[in-house]
Design a protein around this motif. Structure first.
Motif, PDB file in Angstrom:
ATOM      1  N   THR A 175       1.077   3.045   3.059  1.00  0.00           N
ATOM      2  CA  THR A 175       0.727   3.613   4.466  1.00  0.00           C
ATOM      3  C   THR A 175       1.972   3.403   5.379  1.00  0.00           C
ATOM      4  O   THR A 175       2.422   4.028   5.945  1.00  0.00           O
ATOM      5  CB  THR A 175      -0.399   2.673   5.008  1.00  0.00           C
ATOM      6  N   GLU A 176       2.514   2.137   5.242  1.00  0.00           N
ATOM      7  CA  GLU A 176       3.958   1.953   5.721  1.00  0.00           C
ATOM      8  C   GLU A 176       4.881   2.934   5.524  1.00  0.00           C
ATOM      9  O   GLU A 176       5.490   3.436   6.330  1.00  0.00           O
ATOM     10  CB  GLU A 176       4.425   0.609   5.434  1.00  0.00           C
ATOM     11  N   SER A 177       5.199   3.208   4.220  1.00  0.00           N
ATOM     12  CA  SER A 177       6.305   4.187   3.805  1.00  0.00           C
ATOM     13  C   SER A 177       5.788   5.718   4.308  1.00  0.00           C
ATOM     14  O   SER A 177       6.823   6.382   5.038  1.00  0.00           O
ATOM     15  CB  SER A 177       6.290   4.276   2.237  1.00  0.00           C
ATOM     16  N   LEU A 178       4.482   6.040   4.339  1.00  0.00           N
ATOM     17  CA  LEU A 178       4.388   7.187   4.895  1.00  0.00           C
ATOM     18  C   LEU A 178       4.462   7.178   6.430  1.00  0.00           C
ATOM     19  O   LEU A 178       4.844   8.351   6.819  1.00  0.00           O
ATOM     20  CB  LEU A 178       2.730   7.565   4.372  1.00  0.00           C
ATOM     21  N   ALA A 179       4.099   6.295   6.968  1.00  0.00           N
ATOM     22  CA  ALA A 179       4.183   6.174   8.582  1.00  0.00           C
ATOM     23  C   ALA A 179       5.752   6.430   8.956  1.00  0.00           C
ATOM     24  O   ALA A 179       5.789   7.112   9.852  1.00  0.00           O
ATOM     25  CB  ALA A 179       3.469   4.889   9.144  1.00  0.00           C
ATOM     26  N   GLU A 180       6.435   5.526   8.108  1.00  0.00           N
ATOM     27  CA  GLU A 180       8.058   5.808   8.456  1.00  0.00           C
ATOM     28  C   GLU A 180       8.697   7.138   8.234  1.00  0.00           C
ATOM     29  O   GLU A 180       9.188   7.853   9.218  1.00  0.00           O
ATOM     30  CB  GLU A 180       8.637   4.760   7.583  1.00  0.00           C
ATOM     31  N   GLN A 181       8.148   7.708   7.113  1.00  0.00           N
ATOM     32  CA  GLN A 181       8.445   9.102   6.956  1.00  0.00           C
ATOM     33  C   GLN A 181       8.062   9.985   7.812  1.00  0.00           C
ATOM     34  O   GLN A 181       8.628  10.884   8.546  1.00  0.00           O
ATOM     35  CB  GLN A 181       8.284   9.348   5.459  1.00  0.00           C
ATOM     36  N   LYS A 182       6.744   9.997   8.277  1.00  0.00           N
ATOM     37  CA  LYS A 182       6.153  11.019   9.228  1.00  0.00           C
ATOM     38  C   LYS A 182       6.855  10.767  10.629  1.00  0.00           C
ATOM     39  O   LYS A 182       6.958  11.751  11.333  1.00  0.00           O
ATOM     40  CB  LYS A 182       4.577  10.751   9.407  1.00  0.00           C
ATOM     41  N   LEU A 183       7.287   9.521  10.982  1.00  0.00           N
ATOM     42  CA  LEU A 183       7.665   9.207  12.276  1.00  0.00           C
ATOM     43  C   LEU A 183       9.072   9.960  12.167  1.00  0.00           C
ATOM     44  O   LEU A 183       9.668  10.687  13.361  1.00  0.00           O
ATOM     45  CB  LEU A 183       7.994   7.684  12.593  1.00  0.00           C
ATOM     46  N   SER A 202      -5.641   2.030   7.811  1.00  0.00           N
ATOM     47  CA  SER A 202      -5.842   1.232   6.628  1.00  0.00           C
ATOM     48  C   SER A 202      -4.585   0.867   5.797  1.00  0.00           C
ATOM     49  O   SER A 202      -4.002   2.072   5.368  1.00  0.00           O
ATOM     50  CB  SER A 202      -7.081   1.985   5.902  1.00  0.00           C
ATOM     51  N   PRO A 203      -4.552  -0.357   5.390  1.00  0.00           N
ATOM     52  CA  PRO A 203      -3.308  -0.316   4.410  1.00  0.00           C
ATOM     53  C   PRO A 203      -3.684   0.209   2.976  1.00  0.00           C
ATOM     54  O   PRO A 203      -4.682   0.044   2.680  1.00  0.00           O
ATOM     55  CB  PRO A 203      -2.971  -1.788   4.511  1.00  0.00           C
ATOM     56  N   LYS A 204      -2.734   0.717   2.339  1.00  0.00           N
ATOM     57  CA  LYS A 204      -2.956   1.061   0.937  1.00  0.00           C
ATOM     58  C   LYS A 204      -2.050   0.287   0.057  1.00  0.00           C
ATOM     59  O   LYS A 204      -0.801   0.950  -0.032  1.00  0.00           O
ATOM     60  CB  LYS A 204      -2.996   2.577   0.796  1.00  0.00           C
ATOM     61  N   TYR A 205      -2.040  -0.687  -0.519  1.00  0.00           N
ATOM     62  CA  TYR A 205      -1.330  -1.642  -1.357  1.00  0.00           C
ATOM     63  C   TYR A 205      -1.205  -1.109  -2.573  1.00  0.00           C
ATOM     64  O   TYR A 205      -2.341  -0.974  -3.360  1.00  0.00           O
ATOM     65  CB  TYR A 205      -1.668  -3.185  -1.029  1.00  0.00           C
ATOM     66  N   VAL A 206      -0.131  -1.324  -3.207  1.00  0.00           N
ATOM     67  CA  VAL A 206      -0.102  -0.767  -4.773  1.00  0.00           C
ATOM     68  C   VAL A 206       1.313  -1.931  -5.483  1.00  0.00           C
ATOM     69  O   VAL A 206       1.882  -2.356  -4.730  1.00  0.00           O
ATOM     70  CB  VAL A 206       0.430   0.625  -5.018  1.00  0.00           C
ATOM     71  N   SER A 207       0.669  -1.736  -6.597  1.00  0.00           N
ATOM     72  CA  SER A 207       2.139  -2.795  -7.167  1.00  0.00           C
ATOM     73  C   SER A 207       2.559  -2.085  -8.525  1.00  0.00           C
ATOM     74  O   SER A 207       3.423  -2.596  -9.078  1.00  0.00           O
ATOM     75  CB  SER A 207       1.628  -3.906  -7.634  1.00  0.00           C
ATOM     76  N   THR A 208       2.344  -0.678  -8.885  1.00  0.00           N
ATOM     77  CA  THR A 208       2.699   0.073 -10.053  1.00  0.00           C
ATOM     78  C   THR A 208       3.170   1.394  -9.636  1.00  0.00           C
ATOM     79  O   THR A 208       2.462   1.900  -8.343  1.00  0.00           O
ATOM     80  CB  THR A 208       1.798   0.108 -11.066  1.00  0.00           C
ATOM     81  N   ASP A 209       3.943   1.893 -10.295  1.00  0.00           N
ATOM     82  CA  ASP A 209       4.018   3.510  -9.927  1.00  0.00           C
ATOM     83  C   ASP A 209       2.896   4.504 -10.136  1.00  0.00           C
ATOM     84  O   ASP A 209       2.691   5.210  -9.424  1.00  0.00           O
ATOM     85  CB  ASP A 209       5.404   4.026 -10.876  1.00  0.00           C
ATOM     86  N   ILE A 210       2.261   4.110 -11.008  1.00  0.00           N
ATOM     87  CA  ILE A 210       1.032   4.831 -11.289  1.00  0.00           C
ATOM     88  C   ILE A 210      -0.178   4.593  -9.987  1.00  0.00           C
ATOM     89  O   ILE A 210      -0.732   5.666  -9.584  1.00  0.00           O
ATOM     90  CB  ILE A 210      -0.044   4.307 -12.526  1.00  0.00           C
TER      91      ILE A 210
END
Length: 87
Positions: free
Chosen positions: A7-15, A43-51
């Protein structure tokens, strides 16, 4: 891979895409404040793998996520415009 909040990456990109239409300051402090404010409303969406990242990106392609993200960024920009913390 480390744990990442997609979510953080997408928010930065959209900004980056919409900041010119927000009519707000584009300094690093204001950008950080806008992102922080918006992320506290999403809502945060945490991931730890590329999948995991691919799965979450598919999930965030929904129009509701896009609406929520834009609304949070616009609300954040308005709040930061009224209360800038930069010098």
């Amino acid at each position: 891979m480390k744990i990442v909040n997609v979510t953080e990456s997408l928010a930065e990109q959209k900004l980056d895409e919409i900041i010119d239409s927000l009519g707000c300051c584009k300094c690093d402090q204001c950008r950080a404040d806008i992102i922080s404010y918006a992320l506290n409303r999403l809502s945060p969406k945490y991931v730890s793998t590329d999948i995991g990242r691919a799965y979450v990106k598919l999930d965030t392609m929904s129009s509701q996520f896009e609406v929520d993200l834009l609304a949070a960024l616009y609300e954040a920009a308005e709040k930061v415009k009224k209360n800038p913390r930069h010098h």
